[in-house]
Design a protein around this motif. Structure first.
Motif, PDB file in Angstrom:
ATOM      1  N   ILE A  50       0.848  -1.194   0.000  1.00  0.00           N
ATOM      2  CA  ILE A  50       0.000   0.000   0.000  1.00  0.00           C
ATOM      3  C   ILE A  50       0.885   1.246   0.000  1.00  0.00           C
ATOM      4  N   ASP A  51       0.548   2.174  -0.900  1.00  0.00           N
ATOM      5  CA  ASP A  51       1.323   3.422  -0.999  1.00  0.00           C
ATOM      6  C   ASP A  51       0.749   4.530  -0.127  1.00  0.00           C
ATOM      7  N   ILE A  52      -0.615   4.599  -0.036  1.00  0.00           N
ATOM      8  CA  ILE A  52      -1.272   5.680   0.714  1.00  0.00           C
ATOM      9  C   ILE A  52      -2.342   5.061   1.602  1.00  0.00           C
ATOM     10  N   LEU A  53      -2.334   5.445   2.866  1.00  0.00           N
ATOM     11  CA  LEU A  53      -3.344   4.988   3.828  1.00  0.00           C
ATOM     12  C   LEU A  53      -4.175   6.185   4.262  1.00  0.00           C
ATOM     13  N   VAL A  54      -5.530   6.096   4.075  1.00  0.00           N
ATOM     14  CA  VAL A  54      -6.462   7.134   4.542  1.00  0.00           C
ATOM     15  C   VAL A  54      -7.324   6.478   5.610  1.00  0.00           C
ATOM     16  N   SER A  55      -7.179   6.941   6.855  1.00  0.00           N
ATOM     17  CA  SER A  55      -7.888   6.284   7.964  1.00  0.00           C
ATOM     18  C   SER A  55      -8.768   7.285   8.727  1.00  0.00           C
ATOM     19  N   LEU A  70       1.239   2.262  14.144  1.00  0.00           N
ATOM     20  CA  LEU A  70       1.684   0.907  13.790  1.00  0.00           C
ATOM     21  C   LEU A  70       2.168   0.847  12.335  1.00  0.00           C
ATOM     22  N   VAL A  71       1.439   1.503  11.460  1.00  0.00           N
ATOM     23  CA  VAL A  71       1.834   1.494  10.040  1.00  0.00           C
ATOM     24  C   VAL A  71       3.165   2.206   9.855  1.00  0.00           C
ATOM     25  N   GLN A  72       3.361   3.315  10.596  1.00  0.00           N
ATOM     26  CA  GLN A  72       4.620   4.055  10.468  1.00  0.00           C
ATOM     27  C   GLN A  72       5.809   3.200  10.866  1.00  0.00           C
ATOM     28  N   LYS A  73       5.641   2.365  11.878  1.00  0.00           N
ATOM     29  CA  LYS A  73       6.737   1.527  12.342  1.00  0.00           C
ATOM     30  C   LYS A  73       7.028   0.380  11.375  1.00  0.00           C
ATOM     31  N   PRO A  76       7.159   2.307   6.872  1.00  0.00           N
ATOM     32  CA  PRO A  76       7.432   3.754   6.977  1.00  0.00           C
ATOM     33  C   PRO A  76       7.275   4.511   5.660  1.00  0.00           C
ATOM     34  N   ARG A  77       7.396   3.841   4.496  1.00  0.00           N
ATOM     35  CA  ARG A  77       7.263   4.556   3.231  1.00  0.00           C
ATOM     36  C   ARG A  77       5.804   4.808   2.840  1.00  0.00           C
ATOM     37  N   CYS A  78       4.875   4.174   3.542  1.00  0.00           N
ATOM     38  CA  CYS A  78       3.461   4.383   3.261  1.00  0.00           C
ATOM     39  C   CYS A  78       3.053   5.789   3.732  1.00  0.00           C
ATOM     40  N   ILE A  79       2.408   6.555   2.867  1.00  0.00           N
ATOM     41  CA  ILE A  79       1.976   7.921   3.205  1.00  0.00           C
ATOM     42  C   ILE A  79       0.669   7.827   3.991  1.00  0.00           C
ATOM     43  N   GLN A  98       3.562  10.525  16.481  1.00  0.00           N
ATOM     44  CA  GLN A  98       3.852   9.091  16.480  1.00  0.00           C
ATOM     45  C   GLN A  98       3.565   8.434  15.132  1.00  0.00           C
ATOM     46  N   GLY A  99       2.550   8.912  14.459  1.00  0.00           N
ATOM     47  CA  GLY A  99       2.204   8.318  13.175  1.00  0.00           C
ATOM     48  C   GLY A  99       2.786   9.046  11.994  1.00  0.00           C
ATOM     49  N   HIS A 100       3.550  10.135  12.265  1.00  0.00           N
ATOM     50  CA  HIS A 100       4.177  10.914  11.190  1.00  0.00           C
ATOM     51  C   HIS A 100       3.153  11.247  10.098  1.00  0.00           C
ATOM     52  N   LEU A 101       2.087  11.898  10.507  1.00  0.00           N
ATOM     53  CA  LEU A 101       0.952  12.219   9.644  1.00  0.00           C
ATOM     54  C   LEU A 101       1.394  13.102   8.481  1.00  0.00           C
ATOM     55  N   TYR A 102       0.918  12.755   7.262  1.00  0.00           N
ATOM     56  CA  TYR A 102       1.203  13.574   6.090  1.00  0.00           C
ATOM     57  C   TYR A 102       0.197  14.732   5.998  1.00  0.00           C
ATOM     58  N   ARG A 103      -1.079  14.431   6.068  1.00  0.00           N
ATOM     59  CA  ARG A 103      -2.135  15.452   6.064  1.00  0.00           C
ATOM     60  C   ARG A 103      -3.317  14.929   6.880  1.00  0.00           C
ATOM     61  N   PHE A 104      -4.225  15.842   7.278  1.00  0.00           N
ATOM     62  CA  PHE A 104      -5.502  15.381   7.812  1.00  0.00           C
ATOM     63  C   PHE A 104      -6.622  16.108   7.073  1.00  0.00           C
ATOM     64  N   ILE A 105      -7.724  15.370   6.873  1.00  0.00           N
ATOM     65  CA  ILE A 105      -8.879  15.908   6.146  1.00  0.00           C
ATOM     66  C   ILE A 105     -10.064  15.887   7.102  1.00  0.00           C
ATOM     67  N   GLN A 106     -10.760  17.018   7.191  1.00  0.00           N
ATOM     68  CA  GLN A 106     -11.862  17.137   8.147  1.00  0.00           C
ATOM     69  C   GLN A 106     -13.188  16.815   7.472  1.00  0.00           C
ATOM     70  N   LYS A 107     -14.023  16.037   8.202  1.00  0.00           N
ATOM     71  CA  LYS A 107     -15.385  15.763   7.749  1.00  0.00           C
ATOM     72  C   LYS A 107     -16.295  16.929   8.171  1.00  0.00           C
ATOM     73  N   PRO A 108     -17.289  17.256   7.394  1.00  0.00           N
ATOM     74  CA  PRO A 108     -17.520  16.800   6.014  1.00  0.00           C
ATOM     75  C   PRO A 108     -16.461  17.397   5.092  1.00  0.00           C
ATOM     76  N   TRP A 109     -15.995  16.612   4.147  1.00  0.00           N
ATOM     77  CA  TRP A 109     -14.890  17.055   3.319  1.00  0.00           C
ATOM     78  C   TRP A 109     -15.351  17.774   2.060  1.00  0.00           C
ATOM     79  N   ASN A 110     -14.446  18.456   1.482  1.00  0.00           N
ATOM     80  CA  ASN A 110     -14.635  19.082   0.178  1.00  0.00           C
ATOM     81  C   ASN A 110     -14.063  18.135  -0.874  1.00  0.00           C
ATOM     82  N   ASP A 111     -14.907  17.748  -1.848  1.00  0.00           N
ATOM     83  CA  ASP A 111     -14.470  16.737  -2.827  1.00  0.00           C
ATOM     84  C   ASP A 111     -13.192  17.146  -3.552  1.00  0.00           C
TER      85      ASP A 111
END
Length: 457
Positions: A50-55, A70-73, A76-79, A98-111
């Motif tokens: 997996i290249d990108i994880l959106v959780s 856990l994914v970062q450990k 680590p190359r997964c964004i 701890q998770g070395h977050l790349y970005r966060f998106i707030q709900k409700p999101w903008n498409d």
């Protein structure tokens, strides 16, 4: 070959959120995977790259921050991107730290925002994947180069008998170098001397000159090692030349021949750069044909932008090659070669270094290479009848004056001094310090043939 498709994993415990995200991304060049929990996401990542994880942030049993950590450990190359409806500062800080977050998106999101963030993350993931691929490729090629070098050393070892004399001479020149440096240098220097005719084997003389200059200037041992290795290997780039090119003075090259000549420093550098201990020597070799006025090659460097070691190598190479007929279509004697260096100081050479170099050569014996134990170097006015000559005495143009093993007589010494004056050359004779000073009758008989043969040459 690795696929260029970016793989995205969407994780949320609400199926309607996953469906919405899938519809939003259906026209993107991405392979979409989904998971309804952190546990399911980890299981899927065990089998899929997996290249990108959106959780989602809030999920039962394992929240988004824990999953990202856990994914970062483990990958680590997964964004990692966090999706949250109610951003809590503590949870967000944990995800970032701890998770070395790349970005966060707030709900409700903008498409448009979601698509923009995923596209940007995809470009980053692709760049990271390509960097990893190139790194592995470079490592594989470096391993191949090391294997080839080991095979080359093995091949040279098998030819020890044929190269024994050359190896002994190199050992004498490089005896102060560290063992790890010597192995690689000996291989390449042997190849050079096997390829070049004797009149073009200038490495030993050039090495002796630069070593004497560097030691008198107080350079440290590591720098002197790099300098002497560069001097020993400076003409490595000429080993592929034809015999005709090897014997042609460089200033007479025209057209394609001149273009080929101007590539030899770069070729020499490229042959050495794969060997880590020789990389500094390779850089010195690359720039040893630069000129003080910026009209040299290959980089047209000017003045002090030229490495100091390369400036020194240029002086020593030209001084020796002028005397061997390798630059001009005529031979220069030692004094004329020194005078030529002075004339072109401030155009071709570093003027301050040139003055010190000329003074060094004037003060030192012409042959700066170390002599074996029990051997001394004498000028002609220091010779005495009965002395035993330990090595052949040659003119500057390579003609034989005395054979090794000759016992000197007064007549021989006188004729040598006359020859030195008429040829405007300076000779050094290697003498056995333990030789008997008595002249035998046979010496007088051999004298005439010895010196007259030299003059005929």
């Amino acid at each position: 070959m690795a696929t260029t498709t970016i793989r995205v994993l969407l994780v949320d415990d609400e199926s309607n959120v996953l469906s919405s995200l899938q519809r939003l991304l259906r026209n993107e060049s991405m392979q979409i995977h989904t998971a309804g929990s952190g546990k399911d996401a980890l299981a899927l990542m065990e089998s899929e790259e997996i290249d990108i994880l959106v959780s989602d942030s809030r999920m039962p049993e394992m929240d988004g921050s824990e999953l990202l950590t856990l994914v970062q450990k483990r990958w680590p190359r997964c964004i990692r991107i966090l999706l949250t409806g109610y951003p809590e500062m503590e949870s967000l800080i944990k995800s970032i730290n701890q998770g070395h977050l790349y970005r966060f998106i707030q709900k409700p999101w903008n498409d448009d925002e979601v698509r923009g963030v995923l596209r940007q993350a995809a470009r980053l993931a692709y760049a990271e994947r390509e960097r990893s691929r190139l790194t592995k490729l470079i490592q594989a090629r470096n391993r191949k180069l090391r294997d080839l070098n080991q095979q080359l050393e093995l091949s040279v070892t098998k030819r020890t008998n044929a190269l024994r004399k050359a190896i002994q001479l190199r050992d004498k020149a490089y005896k102060k170098l560290e063992k790890s440096y010597m192995n690689s240098t000996e291989v390449f220097a042997a190849l050079i001397n096997q390829r070049l005719p004797k009149s073009r084997q200038t490495n030993g003389k050039v090495s002796a000159l630069v070593k004497a200059y560097a030691e008198e200037s107080g350079w440290d041992a590591a720098r002197i090692n790099d300098m002497t290795m560069a001097a020993a290997l400076y003409n490595l780039g000429k080993v592929t030349w034809s015999d005709e090119h090897l014997m042609t003075p460089s200033d007479t090259f025209r057209g394609r021949d001149r273009d080929k000549f101007r590539t030899y420093p770069e070729l020499g550098e490229s042959l050495l750069m794969s060997l880590e201990p020789l990389q500094r020597a390779a850089i010195i070799i690359r720039h040893h044909q630069e000129r003080w006025d910026g009209r040299g090659f290959p980089g047209q460097l000017e003045g002090r932008n030229i490495p100091e070691e390369s400036r020194l190598l240029k002086l020593a190479v030209d001084f020796i090659e002028l005397q061997r007929g390798m630059i001009l279509d005529r031979l220069m004697n030692r004094d004329d070669a020194l005078e030529n260096l002075g004339i072109f100081a401030d155009r071709v050479y570093d003027p301050d270094m040139t003055a010190r170099f000329i003074a060094l050569v004037h003060d030192k014996a012409p042959d700066l290479e170390p002599l074996p134990d029990g051997v001394i170097s004498c000028r002609l006015n220091q010779l005495k009848a009965g002395m035993l000559v330990k090595s052949n005495l040659l003119t500057d143009s390579g003609f034989l004056l005395l054979n090794a093993g000759s016992v000197l007589t007064p007549g021989m010494i006188e004729k040598l001094m006359v020859f030195e004056r008429t040829r405007r050359e300076h000779y050094q004779v290697h003498i056995d310090v333990s030789s008997d000073e008595h002249v035998t009758p046979d010496d007088e008989a051999s004298e005439s043939a010895e010196t007259s043969g030299s003059q005929d040459s």
